[in-house]
Design an enzyme around this catalytic site. Structure first.
Site, PDB file in Angstrom:
ATOM      1  CE  LYS A  42      32.716  52.032  51.031  1.00  0.00           C
ATOM      2  NZ  LYS A  42      31.713  52.957  50.477  1.00  0.00           N
ATOM      3  CB  ILE A  70      40.644  23.527  43.114  1.00  0.00           C
ATOM      4  CG1 ILE A  70      40.208  24.522  44.194  1.00  0.00           C
ATOM      5  CG2 ILE A  70      39.586  22.443  42.936  1.00  0.00           C
ATOM      6  CD1 ILE A  70      38.972  25.320  43.832  1.00  0.00           C
ATOM      7  CG  ASP A 106      46.560  32.434  40.638  1.00  0.00           C
ATOM      8  OD1 ASP A 106      46.242  31.241  40.568  1.00  0.00           O
ATOM      9  OD2 ASP A 106      46.882  33.117  39.644  1.00  0.00           O
ATOM     10  CG  ASN A 164      38.981  35.812  36.941  1.00  0.00           C
ATOM     11  OD1 ASN A 164      37.989  35.557  36.258  1.00  0.00           O
ATOM     12  ND2 ASN A 164      39.442  34.976  37.868  1.00  0.00           N
ATOM     13  CG  PHE A 209      40.268  25.061  30.962  1.00  0.00           C
ATOM     14  CD1 PHE A 209      39.811  25.677  29.815  1.00  0.00           C
ATOM     15  CD2 PHE A 209      39.748  23.830  31.316  1.00  0.00           C
ATOM     16  CE1 PHE A 209      38.844  25.080  29.032  1.00  0.00           C
ATOM     17  CE2 PHE A 209      38.772  23.218  30.537  1.00  0.00           C
ATOM     18  CZ  PHE A 209      38.313  23.854  29.389  1.00  0.00           C
TER      19      PHE A 209
END
Length: 398
Positions: free
Chosen positions: A286, A305, A276, A208, A323
């Site tokens: 690969k 967590i 998530d 992210n 948060f």
């Protein structure tokens, strides 16, 4: 409190010298005695009269004051303080310190002392990033000097980046920590920060946009208040704070292991943007394109967590702070998250693209607790960290 503490404040020649006036006021509010030393360049930005009026004592500026030097005044000044604070610490002044020069009162005091020194750097971003400045910073740290800042933001010169002097209350907190007076002394606090990288194959991963800036600011603010900080960080863009125990991880599973290993703690601040989901079966090689066919990825849920720590039956931290980065219905979603996870507080913010918060230098948060939502004004991430750290201190010290 800084009652009975004596601070020798050296004011260098930079535009941030105006902040030194507020710093003097804040220190005296807390009972400290402040003896100001104003460099010649510093007097171009603030006047001796304004500094003296706020400090309540004479301003020192001249190395060759015959009356004082007959009694070795510069030696006495440097030895009588509990802490020497350089704010603003300009590139020139830090270069003098690193090289051991003593051609004016400020540099002579700094060379003649065995008292701890705290530096609040302030300069143009390119001056701060210059290899010469970074060599000087490394040398000063090697000599035992401690630093607060610099912060990142807009410069008076119109440029942007690291180089802004820390805010006065950040410096006050750093002074408290340097003197061993922080309200969090003896407290152990866990902070998680940054994103996690969830591997798809050896060269690809899910991640992210979190930079880790807010987590780093929180870790630094808690350390300045005297806490022993365990800083568990994913692969963030921002370097971890200094003076903390750093544990680097990549994935959510690794972060959970590091968090578990760090317990017990007095408080946990979970600022990391943990992914998530992860790929259920990571490829060992690969994944190749095959005639335009798209690969099919099966996902699995990552460990929660925050919820696991919040719902611990034994050994739960006394204060757990989560948060919530939201794009819609911020208060409602954050309030529901606090109840669902079982944490004490949620720091919620709107990270919609138009806010510029994700990856930026400012934050606009609401603190969600059992008592409701406390709306904070938009401010720098460093200021958010200071406010949050102080609230944590109020709880743990109370």
């Amino acid at each position: 409190m800084l009652s009975s503490k004596h601070i020798l404040l050296i004011i260098g020649g930079g535009i941030a010298a105006y902040k030194s006036l507020e710093l003097i006021r804040r220190l005296r509010e807390r009972g400290a005695t402040v003896t100001p030393v104003l460099t010649r360049a510093g007097s171009e930005f603030v006047t001796p009269l304004s500094v003296s009026a706020l400090a309540g004592v004479e301003v020192h500026s001249d190395l060759f004051d015959l009356t004082k030097e007959a009694e070795m005044g510069h030696i006495q000044l440097s030895r009588s303080a509990d802490l020497l604070v350089v704010a603003p610490g300009t590139a020139d002044l830090m270069a003098k310190m690193a090289q051991g020069r003593a051609d004016d009162l400020a540099s002579t005091l700094l060379l003649a002392t065995d008292t701890p020194v705290l530096i609040a750097p302030s300069m143009n971003v390119r001056m701060w990033d210059h290899p010469a400045t970074q060599r000087n910073v490394a040398a000063l740290k090697g000599d035992g000097a401690s630093f607060v800042g610099p912060n990142e933001g807009d410069m008076a010169c119109g440029e942007y980046g690291p180089g802004r002097m820390a805010e006065p209350m950040e410096i006050v907190a750093a002074i408290d920590a340097a003197l061993g007076n922080g309200p969090l002394k003896g407290k152990r606090i866990l902070v998680t920060s940054g994103p996690t990288h969830e591997p798809i194959d050896p060269v690809r991963y899910i991640a992210n946009r979190s930079s880790g800036a807010q987590g780093t600011a929180i870790g630094a603010a808690l350390a300045r208040l005297g806490a022993e900080v365990v800083f568990v960080t994913g692969p963030a863009d921002v370097a971890p704070p200094e003076g903390v125990e750093v544990v680097k991880v990549q994935s959510a599973a690794q972060m959970l292991d590091a968090v578990t290993a760090a317990l017990p703690v007095d408080a946990g601040v979970f600022a990391a943007a943990v992914a998530d989901w992860r790929v259920a079966s990571e490829s060992n090689s690969k994944i190749k394109k095959k005639n335009g066919q798209l690969p099919v990825l099966e996902f699995a849920e990552n460990p929660d967590i925050l919820a696991q720590v919040s719902q611990m039956k034994e050994g739960r931290p006394g204060l757990v702070v989560g948060f919530a980065a939201e794009t819609d219905d911020v208060i409602a979603n954050a309030t529901a998250k606090r109840a669902r996870k079982g944490c004490d507080w949620i720091v919620a913010n709107d990270v919609s693209p138009e806010t510029g918060i994700m990856g930026g230098t400012e934050n606009d948060v609401m603190l969600i607790s059992q008592g409701g939502a406390e709306d904070w004004p938009r401010m720098s991430k460093a200021a958010v960290a200071e406010r949050l750290a102080q609230k944590i201190a109020d709880v743990l010290a109370g």
